[in-house]
Design an enzyme around this catalytic site. Structure first.
Site, PDB file in Angstrom:
ATOM      1  N   ASP A  26      21.099  22.542 -64.407  1.00 54.04           N
ATOM      2  CA  ASP A  26      21.992  22.999 -65.621  1.00 54.04           C
ATOM      3  C   ASP A  26      21.048  23.978 -66.478  1.00 54.04           C
ATOM      4  O   ASP A  26      19.796  23.665 -66.641  1.00 54.04           O
ATOM      5  CB  ASP A  26      22.179  21.929 -66.549  1.00 54.04           C
ATOM      6  CG  ASP A  26      23.153  22.415 -67.806  1.00 54.04           C
ATOM      7  OD1 ASP A  26      24.297  22.311 -67.553  1.00 54.04           O
ATOM      8  OD2 ASP A  26      22.540  22.365 -68.782  1.00 54.04           O
ATOM      9  N   GLU A  28      20.452  26.306 -70.314  1.00 57.00           N
ATOM     10  CA  GLU A  28      20.839  26.606 -71.706  1.00 57.00           C
ATOM     11  C   GLU A  28      20.432  28.194 -71.943  1.00 57.00           C
ATOM     12  O   GLU A  28      19.420  28.584 -71.482  1.00 57.00           O
ATOM     13  CB  GLU A  28      19.983  25.691 -72.629  1.00 57.00           C
ATOM     14  CG  GLU A  28      20.318  24.397 -72.515  1.00 57.00           C
ATOM     15  CD  GLU A  28      22.003  23.987 -72.678  1.00 57.00           C
ATOM     16  OE1 GLU A  28      22.647  24.717 -73.269  1.00 57.00           O
ATOM     17  OE2 GLU A  28      22.405  23.067 -72.018  1.00 57.00           O
ATOM     18  N   HIS A 168      24.158  19.297 -74.245  1.00 60.07           N
ATOM     19  CA  HIS A 168      23.683  20.750 -74.245  1.00 60.07           C
ATOM     20  C   HIS A 168      22.262  20.845 -74.230  1.00 60.07           C
ATOM     21  O   HIS A 168      21.755  21.926 -74.705  1.00 60.07           O
ATOM     22  CB  HIS A 168      24.315  21.504 -75.244  1.00 60.07           C
ATOM     23  CG  HIS A 168      25.921  21.878 -75.309  1.00 60.07           C
ATOM     24  ND1 HIS A 168      26.501  22.544 -74.193  1.00 60.07           N
ATOM     25  CD2 HIS A 168      26.870  21.172 -75.863  1.00 60.07           C
ATOM     26  CE1 HIS A 168      27.691  22.781 -74.370  1.00 60.07           C
ATOM     27  NE2 HIS A 168      27.927  21.729 -75.424  1.00 60.07           N
ATOM     28  N   ASP A 173      22.037  16.969 -69.376  1.00 61.30           N
ATOM     29  CA  ASP A 173      23.428  17.716 -68.842  1.00 61.30           C
ATOM     30  C   ASP A 173      23.489  17.441 -67.259  1.00 61.30           C
ATOM     31  O   ASP A 173      24.410  17.090 -66.604  1.00 61.30           O
ATOM     32  CB  ASP A 173      23.652  19.010 -69.214  1.00 61.30           C
ATOM     33  CG  ASP A 173      24.184  18.900 -70.719  1.00 61.30           C
ATOM     34  OD1 ASP A 173      24.326  17.749 -71.427  1.00 61.30           O
ATOM     35  OD2 ASP A 173      24.886  20.188 -71.184  1.00 61.30           O
TER      36      ASP A 173
END
Length: 587
Positions: A26, A28, A168, A173
């Protein structure tokens, strides 16, 4: 039997899921598009095999640019947190080494893998031959609405009782996505899915009953148009559009059509009607109009264009903002339409946050009487309170003029005010409250941009434009007050001027009306606008003035669209799927 034949037979069975090493990743980021300049701010990954966690990877990444306030509110990652973090040139090789030899897994994999591949290319690194599995895509085929309200990561994590709540942040995540992956594999194990190959192709199953109806497409042309599936009582079940009617309709009876709800529809259908159209745009518009007319139960969108809302700035001695369902010929200013009342309310709140005009619905005379007590909003400084004479007409009118200019031309006052408020709240780590203001601002910016673009076109009595299609012929469209009035393709050898003149004479008569989208639905006018703004367009004639304000809301859309993309772990249900048990033969 030779050893080669034994090995081949084993391979055809596929690779057991229990033996596969998955690397669940994942990211960001600072926005939704690496190509558009967005950067990675965090990478998190978990490596698992056979239900066992083999290792975890986590690093913040210095984006070498300021993190937008919107993103800081969303992720909690601030500029200070990444100032000493390694750059992507160091973080990406470390991740690739961690993930080597694995099957990459991500929720909405095109987003995460797309960012990783982009920066690998920027660094001149060969991208490893990863196989990729998308848990969002898989969930759309497995999870029903009885299991979870949607396919958002947070909803799926809750449905599968994950001990990790997505927040997030990349590693958290990724951990939640591991639980979702295992939940999906357990669910599919009950219907005979035990190998990676079966997992990857699960959504491609098509029933024999669907294939038997391929003959329904045989009479359709290879041309753009609209198709209508009907049942044995001639009721319209579904309306669709395609650049190639025959090929598209045939796909409903082959492995390329995988939506289970469409499989249900095909099972009921007995006839498919085709309406050939001159151009792809005409087909798209006809589709919208037919869906609105027939409201087919298997169409999810565009069935109720009449169910919209507008934000209205009234014309009265002390104007106010109001949420209304219809546009009237009353010289008021309107923002919209909104297909969702909730979104309209967010936009209304953004305007009330910035402009202290009255929010009551009372009728107030031009000279209100004294003696009335101010309301709570007035005591909080959020209303100028004309009802008790706290403000004079000139001062109130000046605020209304600012508000009207914000709606019609320049949204900067709202944008600046709410951005400042968000920054203050983010500094105080009040991220949830700042998030509410972010959503309000996004709702306003999108509504203002949409209204300004639609209004610009619907003010024009007629726009005639042409573009060369893929076959080298010129497509012509006549647009009147934002509504498509005629479409055609200039025949080979024909006189272009005469053809366009004839098309204009035969075009639909369109009458204008009040409001930003009077002559067509907003969705239709937006399709026409996208065509008019596409590359290669030549304007033949414009009756009226087709312009948008230079300082309008459209210039603010990019940042909000990027933020929306970055937070979009929501993937809507494609269709509902009922699972049945697959009985394995006994040995």
């Amino acid at each position: 039997m030779s050893s080669w034949e034994v090995q081949r037979s084993f391979d055809e069975l596929g690779r057991p899921l229990r033996d596969i090493t998955f690397c669940v990743v994942d990211l960001e980021t600072t926005g939704g598009s690496a190509e558009g300049g967005s950067m990675i701010t965090e990478i998190g990954a978990v490596k698992v095999r056979g239900g066992e966690v083999l290792g975890e990877f986590q690093t913040l990444v210095n984006p070498r640019t300021d993190i937008p306030a919107f993103i800081a509110v969303l992720t909690g990652i601030t500029n200070g947190m990444v100032s000493d973090a390694p750059p992507i040139e160091s973080a990406l090789p470390a991740f690739l080494e961690f993930a080597a030899g694995s099957v990459l897994v991500a929720h909405n994999a095109p987003f995460d893998v797309g960012f990783l591949r982009y920066f690998a290319d920027q660094q001149g690194r060969a991208w490893p031959a990863f196989e990729v599995l998308d848990t969002a895509k898989l969930a759309r085929r497995v999870i029903t609405r009885d299991d979870a309200p949607n396919c958002k990561l947070s909803s799926l994590a809750k449905a599968f009782n994950s001990p990790t709540t997505p927040n997030h942040r990349a590693l958290e995540d990724a951990r939640a996505t591991v639980d979702v992956l295992h939940g999906l594999m357990e669910r599919l194990g009950g219907v005979g899915v035990h190998t990676l190959e079966e997992l990857q192709t699960f959504s491609s199953r098509v029933t024999t009953a669907q294939r038997r109806k391929r003959h329904l497409a045989e009479g359709l042309p290879h041309a753009p148009g609209v198709y209508l599936f009907r049942d044995d009582r001639a009721r319209v079940l579904y309306v669709g559009t395609s650049r190639d009617l025959r090929s598209r309709v045939r796909s409903y009876f082959t492995a390329s059509e995988t939506r289970s709800r469409m499989g249900e529809m095909v099972g009921i259908a007995t006839v498919v009607d085709g309406i050939e159209c001159a151009t792809a745009l005409e087909a798209e518009v006809r589709e919208l109009r037919l869906i609105a007319e027939h409201k087919p139960r298997y169409n999810r969108r565009s069935r109720f264009p009449e169910r919209v809302h507008f934000v209205k700035l009234t014309r009265e001695p002390w104007p106010r903002l109001s949420l209304v369902r219809r546009v009237l010929d009353d010289d008021a200013d309107y923002l919209g339409p909104f297909s969702s009342k909730k979104t309209a309310e967010k936009c209304l709140a953004a305007l009330h946050d910035t402009f202290p005009i009255r929010q009551c619905s009372d009728r107030i005379s031009r000279k209100p009487g004294a003696g009335r007590s101010p309301c709570v909003l007035a005591e909080m400084g959020r209303c100028l309170s004309p009802c008790d004479g706290s403000v004079d007409e000139t001062t109130y009118a000046a605020v209304v003029r600012q508000l009207r200019d914000t709606l019609l031309r320049d949204p900067d006052e709202v944008v600046d005010a709410i951005n400042a408020r968000m920054a203050t709240l983010a500094d105080d780590e009040r991220f949830e409250e700042a998030g509410h203001h972010r959503d309000r601002l996004a709702a306003f910016v999108r509504a203002a941009a949409r209204t300004q673009r639609l209004s610009a076109l619907t003010r024009c009595p007629e726009v005639v434009a042409t573009r060369r299609n893929d076959a080298g012929r010129w497509e012509v469209h006549v647009v009147r007050f934002g509504r498509l009035a005629a479409a055609g393709v200039i025949p080979s050898g024909a006189d272009a001027v005469d053809y366009v003149a004839s098309l204009r004479l035969s075009a639909e008569t369109v009458r204008t009306g009040p409001g930003p989208v009077p002559a067509a639905t907003a969705e239709e006018t937006e399709k026409v606008l996208r065509w008019l703004e596409s590359p290669g367009i030549r304007l033949v004639d414009v009756d009226g003035e087709w312009t948008c304000p230079v300082a309008g809301a459209t210039r603010h859309l990019a940042v909000h669209d990027a933020v929306n993309q970055s937070r979009l772990s929501l993937v809507p249900f494609s269709e509902r799927r009922e699972l049945t048990t697959v009985h394995q033969p006994t040995r």
